[in-house]
Design an enzyme around this catalytic site. Structure first.
Site, short mmCIF file in Angstrom:
data_model
loop_
_atom_site.label_atom_id
_atom_site.label_comp_id
_atom_site.label_asym_id
_atom_site.label_seq_id
_atom_site.Cartn_x
_atom_site.Cartn_y
_atom_site.Cartn_z
CB SER A 249 -7.25 -21.17 11.11
OG SER A 249 -8.03 -20.03 11.38
CG ASP B 202 -8.59 -33.11 21.55
OD1 ASP B 202 -8.12 -32.47 22.50
OD2 ASP B 202 -9.57 -32.72 20.88
CE LYS C 217 -10.74 -17.42 11.23
NZ LYS C 217 -11.22 -18.69 10.66
#
Length: 548
Positions: free
Chosen positions: A383, A394, A408
């Site tokens: 999470s 990223d 998740k």
């Protein structure tokens, strides 16, 4: 033990935690309120026989609508003259279309709410009949919770009704605060008449004299042998300033002793450990983040600033292993320590959201962009921890090390309900800066279905590296976790390491103030200790087959 919280507070543009405490209005509430006002307006229009003048030809119901549409049609066919403003047909058209749209939406929502009321009425009848006339007396609370939980479990495992105790625990997990004595407890594996102390928080129970390895035998005079861990936890908690008395057993100490502890507002740390690792002049900083409560971002920032005052930070190891997640806002706060100002950290998308909120960093990063960063993850990193690791990956700001994360990518809203209860339900998915959702499962009738590798889509990091969605955050450098043997598992489950540590500490009190070195002699002492206890049982998975 308290359950791990893998859900989120509903994201809001202000990144407010209000929705956790019933302050902010969720999109569902707002939609219901808006639809209610629309229904009232439509019903009033239909009920009115006339308009403002009461002549039966005014702004009431279908007559007004037909009249308006006729006028619009005539006006659109008529050339524009000085006597008719050029914007009149447009306004009339827009008004007519708006009325039609509102009427259709209101009718749809009225039908939906009527269906909901029908099911609620049926549930009310069933619950009343069973509680009043079932052959045996039933626990109404348990019956209600069983029914609601069965309904919600058909959706996904994260959508749950939280009763009074669970709501309080949920608030504790998100805020990191509760009224109590600062103990982590569990059942004694071999003696059900006592409760084991796993940890005593330094500024609270530890200060009062309790230690890890102690055993609680009664609380305020009530023996714990007939109580569950949850019931003992209830007795230990209470308002700050109140007191509780425990009867305790300790290895190496004869007889029982009593400890009276004053309850405090306990602050559970998100950052349990930080410091420099490696050689003294390496400058490699380390922070372990175990949860994403409200203060997570501040605690990580404070730890970094504290280490930076000691010496220059030349590298950073961020340990997110075993971190189950927490608040979305806290994930953004922590990410801001790494990503450039103005960068998108995460985007949320959901059916009940009128827009797709993107959360951007609002401050400069704490670390220099040239500082090497390694983020440690494993299968229990979930999470909020995946939002942070996904953002770092990223933007190519660090190297993700370990094993694939939990996967998740769902957002939960926590809605306050009457009677100190709450509803935690899934409202959307979150997406990392590259646009990927790392949710690795879909849910059909409550059953989890893994996203197939063939269905995973490719995305690009800022530097052009390929990353995939639908399966957690894959590490840049994969390091397999150490595999635990069946024997080691059995020793842990039966408490052998715990009992030996108690015995060892009682015989070597000096270890409290000195470094501990494990030697071959220590290992021999451990094996001898286990043999002498005589209650350790070990069977492999092959034993039954061999016996047959």
């Amino acid at each position: 033990m308290l359950p791990d919280l893998l859900g989120w507070a509903l994201p809001t543009p202000q990144r407010s935690l209000g929705s956790l405490h019933g302050v902010a209005v969720s999109p569902l509430q707002a939609r219901t309120q808006r639809s209610s006002s629309r229904r009232v307006a439509v019903v009033n229009a239909k009920a009115s026989p006339g308009g403002e003048d009461g002549d039966g030809k005014g702004r009431g119901g279908l007559q007004w609508l037909r009249r308006g549409l006729t006028e619009v049609r005539v006006a659109l066919q008529r050339p524009v003259t000085l006597e008719v403003p050029f914007w009149a047909p447009m306004v009339a058209s827009a008004a007519a279309v708006s009325v039609l749209f509102v009427g259709v939406v209101a009718a749809d929502e009225s039908a939906l709410l009527a269906a909901v009321r029908e099911k609620v009425t049926l549930f009310d009848y069933i619950l009343e009949d069973i509680s009043a006339s079932y052959v045996e007396e039933v626990d109404l609370s348990k019956l209600f919770e069983s029914g609601v939980n069965a309904m919600l479990s058909s959706l996904d495992p994260y959508t749950q009704f939280e009763n009074v105790n669970q709501t309080r625990d949920l608030a504790m997990l998100t805020t990191g605060k509760y009224g109590g004595v600062g103990l982590v407890i569990s059942p004694d594996v071999h003696d059900k008449s006592r409760i084991a102390v796993n940890d005593a928080f330094e500024d609270y129970a530890f200060k009062a004299g309790l230690r890890s390895g102690d055993f609680i035998v009664d609380v305020d005079g009530q023996p714990v042998k007939d109580l569950t861990v949850e019931q003992v936890t209830e007795k230990l908690r209470g308002p700050a300033g109140s007191k509780v008395t425990l009867t305790v057993l300790r290895e190496g100490q004869k007889g029982k002793f009593r400890v009276t502890i004053e309850r405090h507002e306990i602050q559970v740390r998100n950052v349990p450990a930080f410091g420099f690792i490696g050689e003294p002049d390496s400058g490699i900083a380390y922070i372990r983040l175990q949860s994403f409560g409200t203060e997570a971002g501040m605690e990580v920032r404070t730890a970094l600033e504290s280490m930076a005052r000691q010496r220059p930070i030349k590298g950073f190891v961020f340990d997110l292993r075993g971190n189950p997640g927490g608040l979305l806002n806290s994930a953004v706060d922590v990410s801001e320590l790494f990503v450039p100002r103005g960068s998108v950290v995460v985007t949320a998308k959901g059916r009940s959201m009128d827009y797709e909120p993107s959360y951007r960093s609002s401050r400069d990063p704490e670390l220099q962009p040239s500082t090497p960063v390694a983020v440690l993850v494993n299968g229990s990193t979930a999470s909020a921890a995946e939002i942070v690791s996904g953002a770092i990956q990223d933007y190519d700001l660090g190297v993700i090390v370990g094993t694939r994360t939990f996967g998740k990518g769902l957002i939960q809203n926590i809605e306050t309900l009457p009677y100190n209860t709450s509803l935690k339900y899934t409202v959307g998915r979150y997406y990392t800066p590259s646009g990927r959702c790392i949710q690795d499962k879909t849910f059909k009738k409550g059953e989890a279905v893994l996203v197939a590798d063939s269905e995973r889509k490719a995305f690009k990091t800022r530097a052009g590296r390929t990353v995939l969605d639908g399966g957690g955050v894959a590490p840049d450098v994969e390091v397999e976790a150490l595999k635990v043997t069946e024997l080691e598992n059995a020793l842990v489950e039966q408490g052998m390491f715990f009992y030996f540590a108690n015995d060892f500490a009682a015989k070597h009190p000096q270890i409290a103030t000195s470094d501990l070195t494990i030697t071959d002699e220590t290992y021999d002492q451990f094996t001898s200790f286990v043999e002498k206890r005589g209650d350790f049982k070990f069977r492999t998975r092959f034993d039954d087959g061999i016996s047959a």
